[in-house]
Design a protein around this motif. Structure first.
Motif, PDB file in Angstrom:
ATOM      1  N   UNK A 208       0.825  -1.207   0.000  1.00  0.00           N
ATOM      2  CA  UNK A 208       0.000   0.000   0.000  1.00  0.00           C
ATOM      3  C   UNK A 208       0.859   1.257   0.000  1.00  0.00           C
ATOM      4  N   UNK A 210       2.929   2.179   2.439  1.00  0.00           N
ATOM      5  CA  UNK A 210       3.164   2.755   3.759  1.00  0.00           C
ATOM      6  C   UNK A 210       4.633   2.576   4.111  1.00  0.00           C
ATOM      7  N   UNK A 287      -8.835  -8.190  14.439  1.00  0.00           N
ATOM      8  CA  UNK A 287      -9.024  -8.478  13.025  1.00  0.00           C
ATOM      9  C   UNK A 287     -10.480  -8.716  12.625  1.00  0.00           C
TER      10      UNK A 287
ATOM     11  N   UNK B 117      -7.375  -3.589   7.593  1.00  0.00           N
ATOM     12  CA  UNK B 117      -6.961  -2.300   8.136  1.00  0.00           C
ATOM     13  C   UNK B 117      -6.078  -1.519   7.167  1.00  0.00           C
ATOM     14  N   UNK B 118      -5.233  -2.256   6.439  1.00  0.00           N
ATOM     15  CA  UNK B 118      -4.325  -1.559   5.522  1.00  0.00           C
ATOM     16  C   UNK B 118      -5.095  -0.899   4.396  1.00  0.00           C
ATOM     17  N   UNK B 119      -6.083  -1.614   3.832  1.00  0.00           N
ATOM     18  CA  UNK B 119      -6.896  -1.026   2.766  1.00  0.00           C
ATOM     19  C   UNK B 119      -7.669   0.172   3.290  1.00  0.00           C
ATOM     20  N   UNK B 121      -6.812   2.103   5.761  1.00  0.00           N
ATOM     21  CA  UNK B 121      -5.894   3.233   5.948  1.00  0.00           C
ATOM     22  C   UNK B 121      -5.560   3.886   4.607  1.00  0.00           C
TER      23      UNK B 121
END
Lengths: 421, 255
Positions: A208, A210, A287, B117-119, B121
């Motif tokens: 992504x 990051x 999660x 969570x990554x998507x 964010x």
């Protein structure tokens, strides 16, 4: 120097609260080891410590969710006793008559009954709290009295023993372990899984775009995770089984014992259960939607409702889960003692709440981690067994544990104020 | 524009709390690309009225969306009709980070059924880049954010999910002049996209500047609805304080 240390740990991504708890635990262990002249940090004592911690720690993971949503459960100790007595009576008095003594399925039926019974009792309490809006403190205080009384009614106060031989394995002891080979297998699988999870998370984050931790930091984390797991297995595999128990096992399995033969315990089954519960509860907490809603509701119940979360049903689910975990804890506790008397689980609710709170769960809601509660339980148990092995009287033990609890929460409050949480 | 079907019509809305009629037979409507101000004192019933539209309260009366009668029993229903609300209190869970708040109740999931969570964010970074490019604290709990940053998280939550109908309850109450200007620009932008906005405020000037029409409430009842170009701030103030429509001599007579 201090700043260097700080940036070192922040790069590692380990939070300071976890470090503090581990630090406290290590200090505690070393102090007891010195006072007892090296009798504390032995494979034998660490093995016992891990088994003694399991029951309270399993419940503490559920108590985190309860407290995070600004509730409390005072009934878990009594519920553990009630479930333990019912399930013991089931396998001592009922099932042998139907299936025959020592039937292979008795332990499965008993274990499932324990978990189901806990879930139903918990869900009922959660329904009163969520839908009838009676405060959790009162509902579970009522449960505390009701279950302890109901426990007596099950068998008119009679102690139930001995339990089913297979069921007993879930309490640990010489037979109730994975044994050496399986323990190593378990450790290697767990270590590999930990490494894979760390690497997968890193790849996802990088995907992504990051910023990820520096390679050396990730390397240290991987080494720590794998090292700790394998080190734990090694210690458990260094505790030899006593001669008497070896003879008993050898006879049961038809193995010829030779002179100089030594068997080792390995990881105890209740500890395997605890680790499985910890991993599953951590996944649930971080999660899943359920976990996210628990923390959101704890942080701001009104916002959670405005976001379309059914906070009443959530309360029922949380207490049902707490009950199911109490069922599991009840299996471990009763199997370990191989008997259930009317005192089983007494004061456990306070140990469980203390473990969760020492582990950093805020009674004001919204904050708390599963690993924190497990370490909290380990700290409590270390303190208690440590004092016992030093020879501190029981009344003084209570006094020390009480003071430590208040002190730990005060430190936590100061920490929160400093970090602005 | 009166020939169009209204985006929202709330007809004869009423709700009572313990015998007090917080909202009493109020009718308001909203057209696409329009900003309607809801004015009134504290306790006039404007927030309560709007909470019936956002699903937080269930009262009496009929709600129409695009001319069709709808039933809104909870916030989830409202969201299904693309009604998004920015609450005065912001309704943020302070212990969670911006992404978790933005997607609260509508989380993005991985194929395995766990939170992605990554998507979330990554999406949050995108929308915040548009709304508030200075926003950087993606991993901090929102309690660590400033008033304006918290506000932009609450706005992002409404905008991200393609709101057709946006309810803003005093969106600039906690903001400085620069951030207030930002919200004003955002309202213009959303208007141009054809979104209808209910803007609750008790600042008459903000309403005069941002709104096309204004509905004024007093003691749970609707004083009247006026076109902003036709009125002065004194007119609005007398509606709020005295409950009189412009040109009206005494209370009660329709103009």
């Amino acid at each position: 120097m201090q700043d260097n240390a700080k940036s070192f740990f922040s790069k590692l991504g380990i939070d300071t609260r976890l470090l503090g708890m581990i630090g406290a635990l290590v200090v505690l262990w070393i102090v007891f080891d010195v006072i007892t002249g090296g009798r504390f940090l032995t494979p034998r004592n660490l093995f016992n410590l891990s088994v003694q911690t399991a029951s309270v720690a399993v419940m503490a993971t559920g108590m985190v969710f309860v407290i995070v949503t600004r509730n409390i459960d005072l009934s878990v100790g009594s519920m553990l006793g009630f479930i333990g007595m019912t399930v013991a009576a089931l396998q001592v008095q009922v099932l042998p008559d139907i299936l025959g003594l020592g039937h292979w399925s008795i332990w499965i039926i008993a274990a499932l009954a324990a978990i189901l019974m806990g879930a139903v009792l918990g869900a009922f309490q959660g329904w009163i709290i969520g839908y009838l809006t009676v405060p959790a403190f009162i509902v579970t205080l009522g449960g505390f009295l009701v279950y302890r009384g109901a426990m007596w009614w099950v068998t008119k106060g009679q102690t139930q023993a001995p339990l089913d031989a297979t069921f007993r394995l879930m309490g640990g002891g010489a037979e109730g372990t994975l044994g050496e080979t399986l323990s190593w297998g378990f450790g290697i699988v767990a270590a590999v899984a930990a490494v894979v999870l760390i690497l997968m998370s890193r790849r996802r984050k990088a995907g992504h775009g990051f910023t990820v931790k520096p390679v050396w930091a990730e390397g240290i984390l991987i080494a720590l995770a794998a090292g700790l797991i394998l080190c734990f297995v090694w210690v458990m595999n260094s505790y030899p089984i006593a001669k008497g128990a070896m003879k008993r096992i050898a006879r049961a399995e038809g193995i010829e014992l030779t002179e100089g033969m030594v068997w080792y315990h390995g990881v105890a089954i209740p500890v395997v259960i605890l680790l499985a519960v910890t991993v599953i509860m951590t996944i649930v907490a971080s999660r899943t939607r359920f976990g996210r809603y628990i923390y959101a509701t704890g942080g701001n119940p009104e916002a959670a409702e405005l976001s379309g979360i059914n906070t009443r049903l959530l309360t029922v689910k949380i207490f049902a889960l707490m009950g199911a975990l109490t069922g599991i804890a009840s299996i471990i506790a009763s199997a370990r003692l191989n008997a259930v008397d009317v005192g089983l689980g007494t004061l456990d609710e306070l140990r469980v709440i203390a473990a969760a709170v020492i582990g950093g769960t805020a009674l004001s809601g919204g904050f708390g981690t599963i690993y924190g509660a497990v370490i909290g339980a380990l700290i409590m148990q270390s303190l208690q067994s440590g004092m016992a092995s030093v020879g501190v009287d029981a009344p003084l033990q209570s006094i020390v544990v009480g003071i430590v609890l208040v002190f730990a929460v005060w430190v936590d409050i100061v920490y929160r104020r400093r970090t602005g949480q | 524009m009166d020939k169009q079907t209204p985006l929202v019509e709330m007809k004869n809305m009423s709700i009572a709390f313990g015998g007090i009629r917080a909202v009493d037979d109020v009718t308001v409507d909203l057209y696409p690309g329009e900003v309607v101000g809801l004015l009134g004192h504290n306790g006039a019933g404007k927030s309560t009225l709007i909470k019936m539209l956002s699903g937080a309260y269930q009262g009496e009366g009929d709600i129409y969306v695009n001319g069709e009668k709808v039933e809104i029993h909870n916030p989830r229903d409202a969201r299904n009709y693309n009604i998004e609300t920015i609450y005065q209190t912001l309704a943020l869970a302070d212990n969670l980070d911006a992404a978790a708040n933005l997607f609260l109740g509508r989380e993005l999931m991985t194929p395995a059924g766990t939170l992605d969570d990554d998507a979330m964010e990554a999406e949050t970074r995108k929308i915040m880049g548009r709304l508030n490019p200075n926003f950087q604290k993606f991993s901090a709990p929102v309690s660590a954010l400033s008033g304006g940053q918290r506000q932009s998280v609450a706005i992002a939550r409404a905008v991200y999910f393609n709101a057709k109908i946006l309810i803003m309850d005093e969106p600039t109450a906690a903001l400085g002049p620069h951030e207030t200007q930002m919200v004003a620009e955002l309202i213009q932008q959303l208007k141009a996209e054809g979104i209808g906005i209910f803007l609750i405020d008790h600042d008459v000037h903000a309403v005069l500047e941002l709104c096309d029409r204004a509905s004024v409430m007093k003691n749970g009842q609707l004083v009247g609805t006026v076109n902003i170009p036709d009125v002065t701030d004194d007119d609005l103030l007398s509606m709020i304080i005295l409950g009189k429509k412009p040109g009206e001599k005494a209370e009660g007579a329709e103009a």
